[in-house]
Every structure is written in structure tokens, then in C-alpha cells.
Design an enzyme around this catalytic site. Sequence first.
Site, PDB file in Angstrom:
ATOM      1  CG  ASN A 284      -1.971   1.084   1.176  1.00 58.45           C
ATOM      2  OD1 ASN A 284      -1.975   1.906   0.253  1.00 58.45           O
ATOM      3  ND2 ASN A 284      -2.857   1.091   2.156  1.00 58.45           N
TER       4      ASN A 284
ATOM      5  CG  ASN B 123      -4.773   4.812  -3.489  1.00 58.03           C
ATOM      6  OD1 ASN B 123      -4.822   3.993  -2.566  1.00 58.03           O
ATOM      7  ND2 ASN B 123      -3.886   4.730  -4.470  1.00 58.03           N
ATOM      8  CG  ASP B 124      -6.011   2.532   1.527  1.00 55.34           C
ATOM      9  OD1 ASP B 124      -5.253   2.529   0.537  1.00 55.34           O
ATOM     10  OD2 ASP B 124      -5.648   2.225   2.674  1.00 55.34           O
TER      11      ASP B 124
ATOM     12  N   GLY C  72      -5.922  -2.457   0.246  1.00 52.78           N
ATOM     13  CA  GLY C  72      -5.342  -1.130   0.017  1.00 52.78           C
ATOM     14  C   GLY C  72      -4.070  -1.095  -0.812  1.00 52.78           C
TER      15      GLY C  72
ATOM     16  CG  ASP D  73      -1.400   1.800  -3.619  1.00 53.54           C
ATOM     17  OD1 ASP D  73      -0.182   1.526  -3.636  1.00 53.54           O
ATOM     18  OD2 ASP D  73      -1.921   2.506  -2.738  1.00 53.54           O
TER      19      ASP D  73
ATOM     20  CG  ASP E 286      -9.397 -14.555 -16.201  1.00 53.58           C
ATOM     21  OD1 ASP E 286      -8.637 -15.183 -15.446  1.00 53.58           O
ATOM     22  OD2 ASP E 286     -10.631 -14.463 -16.017  1.00 53.58           O
TER      23      ASP E 286
ATOM     24  CD  GLU F  79      -7.056 -18.915 -15.791  1.00 49.42           C
ATOM     25  OE1 GLU F  79      -7.009 -19.314 -14.621  1.00 49.42           O
ATOM     26  OE2 GLU F  79      -7.982 -18.185 -16.214  1.00 49.42           O
TER      27      GLU F  79
HETATM   28 CA    CA Z   1      -3.792   2.365  -1.282  1.00 50.13          CA
END
Ligand code: CA
Length: 618
Positions: free
Chosen positions: A139, A144-145, A164, A166, A331, A360
Site C-alpha cells: 500500500n 487512495n484506499d 489497500g 496499489d 484470463d 489461461e
Molecule cells: Ca492504497
Amino acid sequence: MQKTLFLIFLYFVTSWSSFSQEITLKRVEPPFWWTGFKNPELQVLVYGKNIGKTDPSVFAPGIELKLVHVMDNPNYLFLDIIISKNAEPGSFPIAFYKDGKKVTEYLFELRGREEGSAARKGFDASDVIYLIMPDRFSNGDPANDNREGFLEKTDRSNPNGRHGGDIKGILNHLDYIKDLGATAIWINPLLENNMLKYSYHGYSTTDYYKTDPRFGSNDDYLTLSYYIHQNGMKLIMDMVFNHCGLNHWWMTDPPAKDWFNQSPEFTRTSYRAATVSDPYISASDYNQFVKGWFDVTMPDLNQANPFLAKYLIQNSIWWIEYAGLDGIRQDTYPYCDKNFMAEWDKAVLKEYPNFNIVGECWLLSPGGISYWQKDAPNLDGYNSHLPSVFDFAMYDALRLGFMENDGWNTGILRLYDVLSQDYLYHDPSHIVVLADNHDVDRYLNSQKNDIRKLKMAMAFILTSRGIPEIYYGTEILMTTGVKNGDGEKRKDFPGGWPGDSVNSFNASGRTPQQNDMFGYLHTLLNWRKTKEVIHTGKLTQFIPRDGVYVYFRHNEKETVMVALNNNENDPKMLDRKRYSEFLDNFQTGKDIITGQTINNLSNIVIQPKSALILELKK
Ligand code: CA
């Protein structure tokens, strides 16, 4: 009374009428484009209230509005624009007219491409991929959480909640990843996932052109890409075309009735990827696998819709060009419309012929997986055009092989057996080998925390054929947690959060065992960087005997011997005679882990549950 009612009625009719005629412009996607692509055609999605009732026009040198597609839904237009070779970078207006009057316009930017953009080289067997779950790595920006308008808030006490992590957190630790010796970084999806819960993993896209602000901005992603490249590493973007998130803005107002695969009753995919290549499959099983939803919160996109198909193809090219990508990990590849996927690969590789994409295709046999690599000799004539696949067959063998006793078809023989089927692949040297990833129990857990087996697995994936992938935290012996949910496979990297009591990014914050594992990988990865014989050399293997498995990597200049002893307690003396076709050409060997030289090749002892990697010298 009658008159009042009539007036109220009239009021609603007129206001409804003016309301229904309201024209707005909410989105134009892609938001901008470039000059100089091989394909001069661009299809622009335009979204806004009643925008479909307008007449768009474009006047710019070298730009032609070839076709305007009106949909059943009046809130969409799809514009086919031709960008001729002589079009200059710059901006041009797309104007929207109603009854001869301009109601709105969009200034569409055409950027110039960076020199060498088309020639970019994707990741390959000279690389080692480090896989990061961004919410769980570091984090770097606690501010920005939580963001206004974003449904799920950060809760680090919830294993399946947002924690959180980033983009800034990854940026802050690029030196750590570089020092470890990785040369490419695959980051699980960073695009907006504005979902109520379980949004941290990023596989429920709600905007295909926007980085989730809880990870950072699109500009932050560019900064990360810049510094990854400055540090001599490559960036692989995780893309998801099979499904989006239930809160994607398409869900409440889709461009077409067949934009999503829908059934009268909720239908979940069977997750049985073999249905697509199975020559005996029933239509209902095929449809359930390909058209069923991945989850109640993950609607299945119908890539057979030609507008959606173009949208997704352009979205990939946009991100490659915009962020300077070196690769894509796609994916749930077999869950998509397979003909569309082939067209997607072709379109991307037409613009970037040396690029790499790994799909994948999670099947456990070489035959199941190889179906999906390009140019495979498939019975049904299908060519996926996908350059790379994950070797889930070897992943499976690595989990079982070191846990079992060695028998006729058990134990370390499983590794040999998987390699012996490499003839099924178009190019086995270009497939991604792994011991684990974000979707499974960490390898160490699967081996009952026996670090010796983790080292054997790492030694194997780093010296046999293919492109190795290492899941973040493997180097510090991270394990899967015991609580429920996938979140426990994706625990926070210790030291990634302000105030963490332990910081494993630094040697001083690691236990002796963690430092030993870090050192093992650090040595192996940094040695591997310049070893062409490992990147492109031939592989010759010997049938395992008494739990000892030996293979050689060799080219004209170098030969490396790898010997794995799968015995639980017994050291094994190498039977020199058996490997004489290689060993007779050499006098000594250098153990690349200890740095020690073995002067007598007739006297090589391999410790139990260990791998010996020897550079042979004349
Ligand atoms: Ca964050």
C-alpha cells in the site's frame, strides 16, 4: 376537476416528450487513437442519451467516416472511421447533428506512435515472470484506499476484502523485484472493479478503459510502466474478456440484446474447459461451458457480437500502445468464443508481430492445453493463434511428484512424463511454467511446508524449458492462510503496509529461512538471466531411476546438468556411466547455487529432496 387532470396529463406528455428527446454524450471509446497502425479501420463506440438519433459527421484531412451503425438501443452509435496513411497526429471533432443543428461534439485525438512501437519484443524464455496481486503487495498510497462513489471500502481484517495495495506500492518495490532477478512483472487486473464486495482481485471489470482509482490512475499506470522499463523489466497486463463485472455500465443499458449471453434461468459455466476441444461433446454441455456465467456477479460477454469483438480487440491494442505493454495474460481463455479469440490474437499480432500473449487454459493434460497454442495440429482444424499457454500439466505433476514415493508411474516420473509429451505443442519452449499462482494453494502448502521441495520445484521450472512464473512472496516462504476464501491465497506481503510489524522487503526483516530461500532464488534468477543455454538450448532427459531424475540443457557453447533426487532421506551417487553421452565431454562442474567446483564427475552426490545444477566445464 376534469380540466386540471387534463392539464396535468398534458404536462407529463410534453415533459416526457422533451425528456425523451434529450441528447447527451457520455462516453466515446476508445477515447483516443493513433496514426500509423497497419489496420486503418477504427470503430468508435459512442454512448449517450438518444445519441443514436443524431447524425454524426467528421471533417478532417485523411479521416473518413465510412459507416454509422445505428443500434436497436437509441443510446449508442458505432462509427467506422478510416484513418488513412497520410492522416497527421492531432485532434478532429466528431460532430453530432439533430434536425440540421449541431447538438454536441467530441474532440477525438489521434496520437503519433512512438518509434519502434510495432517492433516491441514480448516476454519469452529469457524472462522470469513475477506475479503480483496488487491489492495484496504493498500500500504505497493509503490516501487512495477509499474513494467516493466506490462501493467497497478497505478492510484489512477481512481476508476477502480490499486491503489497500496499489500501483504506488509496486513502484516503491521495483528495486526489490529487480534485485530478486525477475525480468517481467505480471500484475493481476488493475481496471476499475466497482463492485459491492470481492472487488480486490480485479476480475470483475466495470470499465475497460480506466484503472481503478483505488489502485491509482491511468497516468500512474504509465509511470509504473516507465519505471519497469527503466529497470530493464517487462510489463504484462492481465485482461479479462470472458466476463465483466455485474456493475459494468453496459449491464443497465447494453448496446445490443445479444451483448451478453443470457439464459431464461441463471446458468453457471461448468468450468470444464475440455468441452471446447472434446470431439464427442454434447451441444448443451458446450453451451453451458462457453455461455454460462462465471459467477452471479460476472456476466458472460458474447464475443460473437461483432461490435463487442471489435471493442475488445481495440481495447487491447489501445492498452499496448498507451502503456507500452510487453505482454498480455488473458484470463479464462477457453471460456470465450474461440473463433473470436483467434481473431483477437491475429489482430494484436498483426500490429505487434513480436508481442507475446499467454492464455489461461487451465487443463491438466498436455493434450488438453496444447490444443490452445497456435498452429497446434488439432483434429477439428482449429487454430487459436495464441502464442503461449500455461503449463498446468507440469503444475499438477510438480504438486504430486515430490509428495509421492517413486514408482513405475508415480513420483518424480510425473515430471519426465509431462515433458515427454511436448511433441503435442507447436512450441513447448514458449509456454509458461509455474508451481502456483493466485488461484491455488501456495506451493509450499501443497508440500506440507517442506522448503526442500519448494527449492526443487523452483530449480525445475527455472532450468527446464519454457517461461518461468513465480508468485509474489514465494521467495519469503509465504503460505496460504487457514481461513475460508481465495483471499487467503493472496495474503499481504509483510512490510507492504505502513506500520507493519515485520518488513520482509529487507533482509534484516526476514528470518534465516526466508533469507535462505530469497538467496536461493536470487542466485538462480540472476544466473539464469544471461544463460542462453537455458533460454534456447536443447533439452535432453533421462528416464528417472531410483528417484533420481537427470536432464541436460545444451547448445554449441554450453552444457548444464540438472539432477533431482526425490528420495526422502537417501543421498544418491550419480551413475556417471549412464550419462556418459554428456559427461564424457567434460572434466569438472560448477554448482551454481554454492559456487563450488566439482573436480571429479565420477563422484557426484545429490542430497535427498534436492536439485543440483551444474555448469559443465571441459
Ligand atoms: Ca492504497
